[in-house]
Design an enzyme around this catalytic site. Structure first.
Site, mmCIF file in Angstrom:
data_model
loop_
_atom_site.group_PDB
_atom_site.id
_atom_site.type_symbol
_atom_site.label_atom_id
_atom_site.label_comp_id
_atom_site.label_asym_id
_atom_site.label_seq_id
_atom_site.Cartn_x
_atom_site.Cartn_y
_atom_site.Cartn_z
ATOM 1 N N GLU A 1 0.919 -1.208 -0.080
ATOM 2 C CA GLU A 1 -0.057 -0.056 -0.026
ATOM 3 C C GLU A 1 0.899 1.329 0.060
ATOM 4 O O GLU A 1 0.773 2.246 0.940
ATOM 5 C CB GLU A 1 -1.039 0.086 1.344
ATOM 6 C CG GLU A 1 -1.693 -1.359 1.075
ATOM 7 C CD GLU A 1 -2.938 -1.369 2.400
ATOM 8 O OE1 GLU A 1 -2.834 -0.466 3.325
ATOM 9 O OE2 GLU A 1 -3.678 -2.537 2.276
ATOM 10 N N ASN B 1 2.491 -4.747 -3.234
ATOM 11 C CA ASN B 1 0.881 -5.078 -3.320
ATOM 12 C C ASN B 1 0.004 -3.741 -3.028
ATOM 13 O O ASN B 1 0.444 -3.084 -2.076
ATOM 14 C CB ASN B 1 0.806 -6.091 -2.171
ATOM 15 C CG ASN B 1 -0.413 -6.544 -1.866
ATOM 16 O OD1 ASN B 1 -1.033 -7.586 -2.824
ATOM 17 N ND2 ASN B 1 -1.146 -6.735 -0.678
ATOM 18 N N HIS C 1 -10.423 -5.684 -3.167
ATOM 19 C CA HIS C 1 -11.469 -5.574 -2.117
ATOM 20 C C HIS C 1 -12.578 -4.869 -2.984
ATOM 21 O O HIS C 1 -12.428 -3.620 -3.196
ATOM 22 C CB HIS C 1 -11.079 -4.865 -1.110
ATOM 23 C CG HIS C 1 -9.962 -5.476 -0.183
ATOM 24 N ND1 HIS C 1 -10.264 -6.851 0.667
ATOM 25 C CD2 HIS C 1 -8.608 -5.029 -0.011
ATOM 26 C CE1 HIS C 1 -9.163 -6.926 1.323
ATOM 27 N NE2 HIS C 1 -8.293 -6.194 0.766
ATOM 28 N N GLU D 1 -6.105 -10.336 -1.890
ATOM 29 C CA GLU D 1 -7.044 -10.258 -0.904
ATOM 30 C C GLU D 1 -8.307 -10.206 -1.317
ATOM 31 O O GLU D 1 -9.117 -9.238 -0.722
ATOM 32 C CB GLU D 1 -6.590 -8.871 -0.093
ATOM 33 C CG GLU D 1 -5.082 -9.064 0.217
ATOM 34 C CD GLU D 1 -4.842 -7.577 1.175
ATOM 35 O OE1 GLU D 1 -5.771 -6.941 1.541
ATOM 36 O OE2 GLU D 1 -3.642 -7.342 1.582
ATOM 37 N N ASP E 1 -12.114 -9.887 -1.749
ATOM 38 C CA ASP E 1 -13.620 -10.236 -1.005
ATOM 39 C C ASP E 1 -14.463 -9.147 -1.871
ATOM 40 O O ASP E 1 -14.074 -8.358 -2.596
ATOM 41 C CB ASP E 1 -13.556 -9.750 0.458
ATOM 42 C CG ASP E 1 -12.848 -8.670 0.950
ATOM 43 O OD1 ASP E 1 -12.634 -7.754 0.282
ATOM 44 O OD2 ASP E 1 -12.464 -8.671 2.061
HETATM 45 O O1 9MR Z 1 -7.784 -8.007 7.831
HETATM 46 C C1 9MR Z 1 -7.018 -7.326 8.576
HETATM 47 C C2 9MR Z 1 -7.723 -6.823 9.813
HETATM 48 O O2 9MR Z 1 -7.818 -8.099 10.804
HETATM 49 C C3 9MR Z 1 -6.912 -5.659 10.605
HETATM 50 O O3 9MR Z 1 -7.629 -5.196 11.752
HETATM 51 C C4 9MR Z 1 -6.519 -4.652 9.374
HETATM 52 C C5 9MR Z 1 -5.497 -3.771 10.197
HETATM 53 O O4 9MR Z 1 -4.957 -2.810 9.201
HETATM 54 O O5 9MR Z 1 -5.532 -5.449 8.427
HETATM 55 C C6 9MR Z 1 -6.674 -6.158 7.711
HETATM 56 O O6 9MR Z 1 -5.999 -6.596 6.557
HETATM 57 C C7 9MR Z 1 -5.695 -5.817 5.707
HETATM 58 C C8 9MR Z 1 -4.419 -6.181 4.851
HETATM 59 O O7 9MR Z 1 -3.330 -6.648 5.898
HETATM 60 C C9 9MR Z 1 -3.716 -5.187 3.998
HETATM 61 N N1 9MR Z 1 -4.972 -4.780 3.204
HETATM 62 C C10 9MR Z 1 -6.312 -4.444 3.533
HETATM 63 C C11 9MR Z 1 -6.579 -5.552 4.529
HETATM 64 C C12 9MR Z 1 -8.337 -5.274 5.095
HETATM 65 O O8 9MR Z 1 -8.052 -4.011 5.813
#
Ligand code: 9MR
Length: 461
Positions: free
Chosen positions: A157, A198, A234, A262, A264
């Protein structure tokens, strides 16, 4: 789920019975996504938290997916909460589970502006020191799992929506060169891992993905060891970008692997048959995009069950974003993935819980000055058995649950969530489960008007 005829069970699903029959609570002849994907030369993976490697969640993860991503356990804040002091417990658990189940691992993630430990996020470091902190971290983590990680998200990111680089601590202090340095450190410590950048909202062509495209061109031109680009994907139902395939292909044409990392696809709750059908088409379309791009290595869903998804926490009122419902029944989306991967079996009607397949009776049994006792009966009015259930409702007048029996009830704001006890998890078609609770009320004790069971709206009696 309706019964299948023997004739409808293809040779492929017959093989699947042997694998899933033991491990999955779903349907004996459901397809196995990891086998279907492997037959196409791809992997199909899921994110998973270390706390969910056992029980139904663990067995479905092992049976259906051939790649795992630690949902949080490999992030910097998880592995190095105190400077120089590492905690690999959760990460190791996921590595060991993957090894035991013949699964690849996507390492997620080494350098990210979010989920940094406090000492790093709030600390003041000179530029040279910060660069060393970063490369040491990359080296330590990649070395620990050397030879065991399929793909590392080295940098996560890094971009703003307009395609410029995000003003993270690393970019602000070190400039763009932090990215090249992170990749070089990762390659030196684990030469076998494929190294990825990513990001999200880069699935379509547009300003953000153009910025990413320019960056990877520059990195390639500088000889930086980058192997791939991860597209988080997402999405919202009905919004798979029309340029998705062309976008992945242009990155692949730079000589890079690509992956959907990722996936969804969320919707506004409650679910309806129409929304679930759209979601099926969308999961199918995304899977087809990966199949159509030779250098797309595979797809990872960001959680496979609506019981464990980040979406409702971050987007209130939205959810149901994964291929299995909260009761671990495959949703139409799951069959959409399988169909894209070449499966043509009978999904038996597909929808494990369409609108109206549950009926809830709610009754206040006694009430006093500020408290009350209520009983709830959940009836399965569908034709498929329910293996486990989560019933949700919203309180209309500020009530609050204080204790419960025959279910575990939690409350967040006005939203109450009841999860089955082990003895009443299974509700056969036509059967019912009951539970009760004590609560507090103030002013009025109006009954909840809408319930959802495993994400699907129920009728109320
Ligand atoms: O799914 C993850 C969630 O449990 C955490 O609280 C969150 C914290 O930032 O991160 C989520 O996963 C993220 C991933 O690491 C990076 N891309 C976005 C995902 C969803 O927020």
């Amino acid at each position: 789920m309706t019964a299948r005829t023997a004739a409808a069970v293809s040779a492929l699903t017959a093989v699947a019975v042997a694998v899933v029959g033991l491990a999955s609570p779903a349907h004996a002849a459901d397809p196995v996504l990891r086998d279907l994907a492997a037959a196409k030369g791809k992997y199909y993976g899921t994110a998973i938290p270390a706390g969910r490697l056992t029980g139904t969640h663990g067995s479905v993860a092992a049976a259906q997916f051939d790649s795992l991503t630690a949902e949080n356990e490999m992030k910097w804040g998880s592995v190095e909460p105190t400077r120089g002091s590492f905690n690999w417990t959760g990460a190791d658990q996921i590595m060991n589970f993957a090894a035991a189940n013949g699964q690849k691992v996507r390492g997620h993630t080494l350098v990210w502006h979010s989920q940094m430990p406090n000492w790093l996020a709030n600390g003041s470091f000179g530029n040279d020191e910060l660069r060393t902190i970063m490369t040491d971290h990359v080296t330590t983590q990649t070395a620990r799992y050397k030879g065991r990680i399929d793909q590392w998200d080295v940098v996560n990111e890094a971009f703003n929506e307009d395609g410029t680089l995000r003003a993270s601590k690393f970019y602000t202090q070190l400039g763009e060169s932090y990215i090249a340095d992170a990749f070089r450190a990762a390659r030196a410590a684990d030469p076998a891992a494929k190294l990825y950048i990513n990001d999200y909202n880069t699935d379509a062509t547009g300003a953000k993905s153009n910025g990413l495209y320019s960056l990877v061109q520059r990195l390639k031109a500088q000889g930086v060891p980058i192997d791939g680009v991860g597209f988080q994907t997402h999405l919202i139902i009905g919004q798979v970008p029309s340029t998705f395939q062309a976008n992945l292909q242009r990155f692949a044409d730079l000589g890079l692997d690509v992956a959907i990392t990722e996936l969804d696809i969320r919707m506004t709750l409650p679910t309806t048959d129409a929304k679930l059908a759209q979601q099926k088409a969308d999961f199918k379309a995304v899977t087809n995009v990966c199949l159509a791009v030779a250098r797309c290595k595979g797809v990872t869903v960001w959680g496979f069950s609506d019981a464990v998804s980040w979406v409702p926490d971050v987007f209130p009122g939205q959810g149901a974003a994964t291929p299995y419902n909260e009761g671990y029944q495959p949703k139409p989306a799951y069959y959409g993935i399988a169909e894209a991967l070449g499966w043509s079996g009978d999904s038996g009607g597909e929808n494990p819980g369409p609108t109206g397949t549950c009926a809830v009776t709610y009754a206040v049994q006694s009430q006093w000055s500020s408290g009350f006792t209520a009983g709830v009966t959940v009836r399965n009015t569908g034709s498929a058995p329910i293996n486990s259930w989560t019933l949700k409702w919203s309180w209309p007048a500020g009530q609050s649950v204080t204790s419960a029996w025959n279910a575990t009830v939690t409350q967040s704001g006005t939203q109450a969530t009841a999860v089955n006890a082990s003895h009443n998890a299974a509700i056969p078609a036509g059967g019912s489960a009951t539970f009760g609770f004590n609560g507090t009320w103030n002013g009025s004790n109006t009954a909840p008007s809408a319930f959802t069971l495993n994400g699907t709206a129920c009728t109320t009696a």
